[in-house]
Design a protein around this motif. Structure first.
Motif, short mmCIF file in Angstrom:
data_model
loop_
_atom_site.label_atom_id
_atom_site.label_comp_id
_atom_site.label_asym_id
_atom_site.label_seq_id
_atom_site.Cartn_x
_atom_site.Cartn_y
_atom_site.Cartn_z
N THR A 84 0.83 -1.19 0.00
CA THR A 84 0.00 0.00 0.00
C THR A 84 0.87 1.24 0.00
O THR A 84 1.80 1.37 0.80
CB THR A 84 -0.92 0.01 1.24
OG1 THR A 84 -1.64 -1.21 1.29
CG2 THR A 84 -1.90 1.16 1.18
N ALA A 85 0.54 2.18 -0.88
CA ALA A 85 1.29 3.43 -0.97
C ALA A 85 1.06 4.27 0.28
O ALA A 85 0.15 4.00 1.07
CB ALA A 85 0.84 4.20 -2.22
N ASP A 87 -0.47 6.84 0.72
CA ASP A 87 -1.82 7.42 0.86
C ASP A 87 -2.77 6.48 1.58
O ASP A 87 -3.90 6.84 1.90
CB ASP A 87 -2.39 7.81 -0.51
CG ASP A 87 -2.64 6.61 -1.43
OD1 ASP A 87 -2.53 5.46 -0.99
OD2 ASP A 87 -2.95 6.85 -2.61
N THR A 89 -4.30 3.80 0.57
CA THR A 89 -5.31 3.09 -0.21
C THR A 89 -4.78 2.53 -1.53
O THR A 89 -5.19 1.44 -1.95
CB THR A 89 -6.50 4.01 -0.54
OG1 THR A 89 -6.02 5.18 -1.22
CG2 THR A 89 -7.22 4.44 0.75
N THR A 90 -3.89 3.24 -2.20
CA THR A 90 -3.41 2.82 -3.51
C THR A 90 -2.48 1.62 -3.38
O THR A 90 -1.54 1.64 -2.58
CB THR A 90 -2.67 3.97 -4.22
OG1 THR A 90 -3.53 5.11 -4.28
CG2 THR A 90 -2.28 3.57 -5.62
N ILE A 92 0.40 -0.57 -4.91
CA ILE A 92 1.50 -0.39 -5.86
C ILE A 92 2.46 -1.58 -5.74
O ILE A 92 2.31 -2.43 -4.87
CB ILE A 92 2.27 0.93 -5.61
CG1 ILE A 92 2.89 0.93 -4.19
CG2 ILE A 92 1.35 2.13 -5.79
CD1 ILE A 92 3.76 2.15 -3.91
N ASN A 100 -0.90 -4.66 -14.49
CA ASN A 100 -1.51 -3.63 -15.33
C ASN A 100 -1.10 -3.81 -16.79
O ASN A 100 -1.92 -3.66 -17.70
CB ASN A 100 -1.07 -2.24 -14.84
CG ASN A 100 -1.77 -1.83 -13.56
OD1 ASN A 100 -2.89 -2.25 -13.29
ND2 ASN A 100 -1.11 -1.01 -12.76
N LYS A 111 -7.99 -4.28 -12.09
CA LYS A 111 -8.53 -3.75 -10.84
C LYS A 111 -8.04 -4.65 -9.71
O LYS A 111 -8.50 -5.78 -9.56
CB LYS A 111 -10.05 -3.72 -10.86
CG LYS A 111 -10.68 -3.20 -9.57
CD LYS A 111 -12.20 -3.28 -9.61
CE LYS A 111 -12.82 -2.80 -8.30
NZ LYS A 111 -14.30 -2.96 -8.31
#
Length: 308
Positions: A84-85, A87, A89-90, A92, A100, A111
């Motif tokens: 988790t980044a 922030d 939530t993101t 990575i 991706n 997703k």
């Protein structure tokens, strides 16, 4: 189900401990990102989008491609592979970038959905996820219920606190306090090791199993264990992102491939994903992703299905 995934005993000092603790507390889910700080792997460097391959896209089952979204289960507590980044939530990581790119090659948008590690495979077989990308080692147990497409090679590494002050020998962990993440191949490894210890009349390994790899790393740096066993890229990442408070001891062993986990025998699904991975290897996107996260030593030249 077991899986590949693998994460001393003096506390981190000053800024190093503060940074690690802050990141663990700010992440969502179990353990946060535990990365010890962003930037060491160039996480701000975007990977260029790749073009859709119409032939491969047509091989994806209709129920997967119909909404244009590829739903991927992951446990984002395993930096640098998935985490988790800052922030909170993101999601990575190396495997997120790769996922991706695979999706783009298939004409889809990935997703990533957060899951406990133990819930990903049941989520695939039960239809909740269309794939799992979460440092799964390809092994016979998994390929009985899944198709798995290889994309990376990792082994197990042992890490201690800086300087290995307890003199931990990777070949003799008898009586030592060792941490592992639940559900990983490292659990089986340490269980086999402790059986060998007791069979030889030596003290058993004092095993600590924690739900998230980030929790194992924090346990190492908060003096609760003297060593941890983790996948080689994860142990190396911990070493580079904790100001050297964590140190990898010895060489990786039991090297095996990671695989994208898919529903078994679902038409040409596995072939489509394998073709996408191989195309990314051939066009250089794969190398750019691994270089971004400083894990190029785990690169493979050929992707295969189920380790074949």
């Amino acid at each position: 189900m077991t899986t590949a995934r693998t994460r001393s005993v003096r506390s981190l000092t000053g800024i190093a401990l503060s940074a690690l603790t802050a990141l663990v507390l700010t992440g969502c889910g179990a353990g946060g990102d535990g990365s010890g700080g962003a930037g060491a792997t160039g996480t701000d460097a975007p990977i260029p989008a790749v073009a859709k391959d119409d032939r491969l896209a047509a091989m994806v089952p209709a129920e997967v491609r119909q909404d244009g979204t590829w739903v991927v289960g992951t446990d984002p507590t395993y930096p640098p592979n998935e985490f988790t980044a800052p922030d909170g939530t993101t999601i990575i990581g190396m495997e997120v970038d790769l996922g991706n790119a695979i999706a783009q090659k298939l004409g889809l948008t990935a997703k990533f959905e957060q899951s406990q590690f133990s819930g990903i495979i049941p989520g695939i077989t039960g239809g909740r996820y269309e794939a799992g990308i979460s440092s799964f080692t390809i092994n016979d147990e998994r390929t009985t219920v899944l198709d798995m497409v290889g994309y990376f090679s990792a082994g197990t590494s042992l890490a201690t606190r800086k300087g290995n002050p307890d003199g931990i020998d990777p070949n003799d962990l008898c009586g030592k306090a060792v941490g592992v993440q639940q559900g990983t191949v490292q659990v089986e490894d340490v269980q086999a090791r402790t059986t060998k210890c007791t069979d030889e009349g030596k003290p058993a390994i004092q095993v600590t199993e924690l739900q998230a790899q980030t929790d194992v790393t924090l346990a190492l740096n908060s003096n609760r264990i003297v060593a941890m066993l983790a996948d080689s890229p994860v142990a190396a990442y911990a070493q580079t992102t904790t100001n050297g408070a964590v140190e990898v001891v010895g060489q990786p062993y039991d090297t095996a491939p990671y695989g994208v986990a898919l529903k078994k025998n679902d038409g040409q699904y596995a072939q489509a994903v394998q073709g996408a991975v191989q195309s990314l290897i051939d066009d250089g996107t794969y190398t750019r992703i691994l270089d971004k996260w400083n894990v190029a030593n785990g690169a493979i030249a050929t992707s295969s299905i189920n380790g074949g």
